[in-house]
Design an enzyme around this catalytic site. Structure first.
Site, PDB file in Angstrom:
ATOM      1  CE  LYS A  82      -5.586  -2.864  -3.691  1.00 38.74           C
ATOM      2  NZ  LYS A  82      -5.549  -4.329  -3.898  1.00 38.74           N
ATOM      3  CG  LEU A 154       5.687  -7.456  -1.348  1.00 38.18           C
ATOM      4  CD1 LEU A 154       4.680  -8.386  -2.020  1.00 38.18           C
ATOM      5  CD2 LEU A 154       6.465  -8.208  -0.278  1.00 38.18           C
ATOM      6  CG  ASP A 203      -8.442 -11.156  -9.393  1.00 39.76           C
ATOM      7  OD1 ASP A 203      -8.526 -11.720 -10.506  1.00 39.76           O
ATOM      8  OD2 ASP A 203      -8.198  -9.941  -9.277  1.00 39.76           O
ATOM      9  CG  ASN A 208      -3.864  -9.912  -8.533  1.00 39.15           C
ATOM     10  OD1 ASN A 208      -3.417  -8.761  -8.648  1.00 39.15           O
ATOM     11  ND2 ASN A 208      -5.130 -10.213  -8.761  1.00 39.15           N
ATOM     12  CG  ASP A 220      -5.521  -7.466  -6.076  1.00 44.07           C
ATOM     13  OD1 ASP A 220      -6.359  -6.984  -5.291  1.00 44.07           O
ATOM     14  OD2 ASP A 220      -5.570  -7.318  -7.306  1.00 44.07           O
TER      15      ASP A 220
HETATM   16  P1  ATP Z   1      -6.527  -2.750  -9.988  1.00 44.22           P
HETATM   17  O1  ATP Z   1      -7.327  -4.040 -10.089  1.00 44.22           O
HETATM   18  O2  ATP Z   1      -7.371  -1.572  -9.975  1.00 44.22           O
HETATM   19  O3  ATP Z   1      -5.360  -2.717 -10.937  1.00 44.22           O
HETATM   20  P2  ATP Z   1      -5.584  -3.985  -7.801  1.00 44.22           P
HETATM   21  O4  ATP Z   1      -6.715  -4.206  -6.904  1.00 44.22           O
HETATM   22  O5  ATP Z   1      -5.256  -5.048  -8.808  1.00 44.22           O
HETATM   23  O6  ATP Z   1      -5.862  -2.702  -8.558  1.00 44.22           O
HETATM   24  P3  ATP Z   1      -3.155  -4.711  -6.507  1.00 44.22           P
HETATM   25  O7  ATP Z   1      -3.100  -5.872  -7.442  1.00 44.22           O
HETATM   26  O8  ATP Z   1      -3.241  -5.021  -5.058  1.00 44.22           O
HETATM   27  O9  ATP Z   1      -4.300  -3.702  -6.898  1.00 44.22           O
HETATM   28  O10 ATP Z   1      -1.869  -3.803  -6.743  1.00 44.22           O
HETATM   29  C1  ATP Z   1      -1.608  -3.250  -8.002  1.00 44.22           C
HETATM   30  C2  ATP Z   1      -0.117  -3.303  -8.308  1.00 44.22           C
HETATM   31  O11 ATP Z   1       0.600  -2.545  -7.336  1.00 44.22           O
HETATM   32  C3  ATP Z   1       0.461  -4.693  -8.235  1.00 44.22           C
HETATM   33  O12 ATP Z   1       0.403  -5.344  -9.482  1.00 44.22           O
HETATM   34  C4  ATP Z   1       1.893  -4.453  -7.842  1.00 44.22           C
HETATM   35  O13 ATP Z   1       2.668  -4.177  -8.975  1.00 44.22           O
HETATM   36  C5  ATP Z   1       1.806  -3.199  -6.997  1.00 44.22           C
HETATM   37  N1  ATP Z   1       1.785  -3.525  -5.565  1.00 44.22           N
HETATM   38  C6  ATP Z   1       0.700  -3.799  -4.817  1.00 44.22           C
HETATM   39  N2  ATP Z   1       1.032  -4.037  -3.530  1.00 44.22           N
HETATM   40  C7  ATP Z   1       2.374  -3.916  -3.461  1.00 44.22           C
HETATM   41  C8  ATP Z   1       3.338  -4.036  -2.396  1.00 44.22           C
HETATM   42  N3  ATP Z   1       2.975  -4.342  -1.141  1.00 44.22           N
HETATM   43  N4  ATP Z   1       4.637  -3.840  -2.700  1.00 44.22           N
HETATM   44  C9  ATP Z   1       5.015  -3.537  -3.962  1.00 44.22           C
HETATM   45  N5  ATP Z   1       4.170  -3.404  -5.002  1.00 44.22           N
HETATM   46  C10 ATP Z   1       2.861  -3.583  -4.763  1.00 44.22           C
HETATM   47 MN    MN Z   2      -4.274  -6.774  -8.905  1.00 45.71          MN
END
Ligand code: ATP
Ligand code: MN
Length: 266
Positions: A82, A154, A203, A208, A220
């Site tokens: 990330k 994941l 959130d 999430n 997240d």
């Molecule tokens: P933004 O708000 O800018 O969209 P975010 O802070 O919501 O970013 P995350 O929700 O942590 O970011 O991750 C975005 C997407 O990436 C998730 O919805 C998921 O699909 C994918 N993702 C995040 N972490 C993982 C992981 N460890 N393994 C697989 N997919 C992941």
């Molecule tokens: Mn998110």
């Protein structure tokens, strides 16, 4: 040894000098020099071997797929990386989580984006560690450098990420029962996050949470706060509302928000 490489096929490079800074910072697929350097360091330290294209490009962060190789078996192991954005825009939204967060008292310098985003990434790393260590299905945090966080992936062995709960497709002849089981499962998770981890997600919604094979995974958590945050209960009520709204749309006979609030906090 496998050759280390960053394969950023789908990732534009940050060399367009004509664009102004803010524009570049908010543009979705850019990896700046600094970020590429951190990824190279992670490659050198064996956290990952290859960084691939984006799994998700969002407002606050991009998440990239990556792989590493098991030294003994030679198996491919998937990772997720990330990368938080340093654009000024996103900090406005974050402020309400940061104000009153004692773990960052004195640490926030609103004039310094790079420092802010580093603390934000640190917050996700620590929250994730707490949640993961409590045995709640979630990514395992592996490495953190400035605004770049490496965690377990994941998804399946081929690199397909599990769907968000929002996109989960349940099949079989007992779909209704499955949704209601997932609802109960999630209430248990929310209670453990509160009681064991001493955190409020803040959130939480079908966006999430990832879903696979009857199981929910929490992601997240950069904005998650401790119960002593002045707005923690307000955030908890919002989480409860989001979850209730979603499962009601799925036809689940949900409990009242008040009952859930008491279940989580009592
Ligand atoms: P933004 O708000 O800018 O969209 P975010 O802070 O919501 O970013 P995350 O929700 O942590 O970011 O991750 C975005 C997407 O990436 C998730 O919805 C998921 O699909 C994918 N993702 C995040 N972490 C993982 C992981 N460890 N393994 C697989 N997919 C992941
Ligand atoms: Mn998110």
């Amino acid at each position: 040894k496998h050759a280390a490489k960053i394969r950023l096929d789908s990732v534009k490079q940050d060399t367009d000098k004509d664009k102004d800074k803010a524009d570049r910072a908010t543009s979705e697929q850019v990896l700046d020099q600094r970020t590429r350097m951190i990824l190279l360091q992670m490659i050198n330290r064996g956290v990952v071997s290859e960084v691939h294209g984006a799994i998700s490009t969002g407002k606050e962060a991009n998440v990239y797929g990556a792989v590493t190789y098991d030294d003994k078996t030679g198996d491919t192991i998937q990772r997720a990386i990330k990368v938080y954005k340093t654009a000024i825009l996103v900090f406005k939204d974050r402020e309400r989580y940061i104000t009153g967060e004692h773990r960052f008292k004195g640490g926030f310098d609103k004039g310094n984006n790079r420092k802010m985003v580093k603390l934000w990434a640190e917050k996700e790393f620590r929250n994730l560690r707490r949640i993961h260590n409590a045995g709640i299905p979630s990514p395992e945090p592996l490495s953190l450098k400035l605004h770049v966080l490496a965690m377990s992936f994941l998804g399946d062995k081929k690199g397909w990420a599990y769907p968000r709960l929002r996109d989960a497709v349940l099949d079989g002849d007992d779909v209704e029962k499955q949704w209601s089981d997932l609802y109960i499962q999630l209430l248990g998770i929310m209670r453990r996050i509160y009681q064991v981890c001493r955190l409020v997600h803040a959130d939480l919604s079908e966006y999430n949470i990832l879903y696979h094979d009857g199981k929910l995974y929490i992601i997240d958590v950069s904005q998650s706060v401790e119960p002593d945050h002045p707005r923690s209960l307000e955030f908890l009520r919002m989480d409860i509302k989001n979850v209730g709204d979603f499962f009601r749309r799925k036809g689940v006979d949900t409990l009242t928000d008040r009952m859930i609030f008491n279940f989580i906090t009592a």
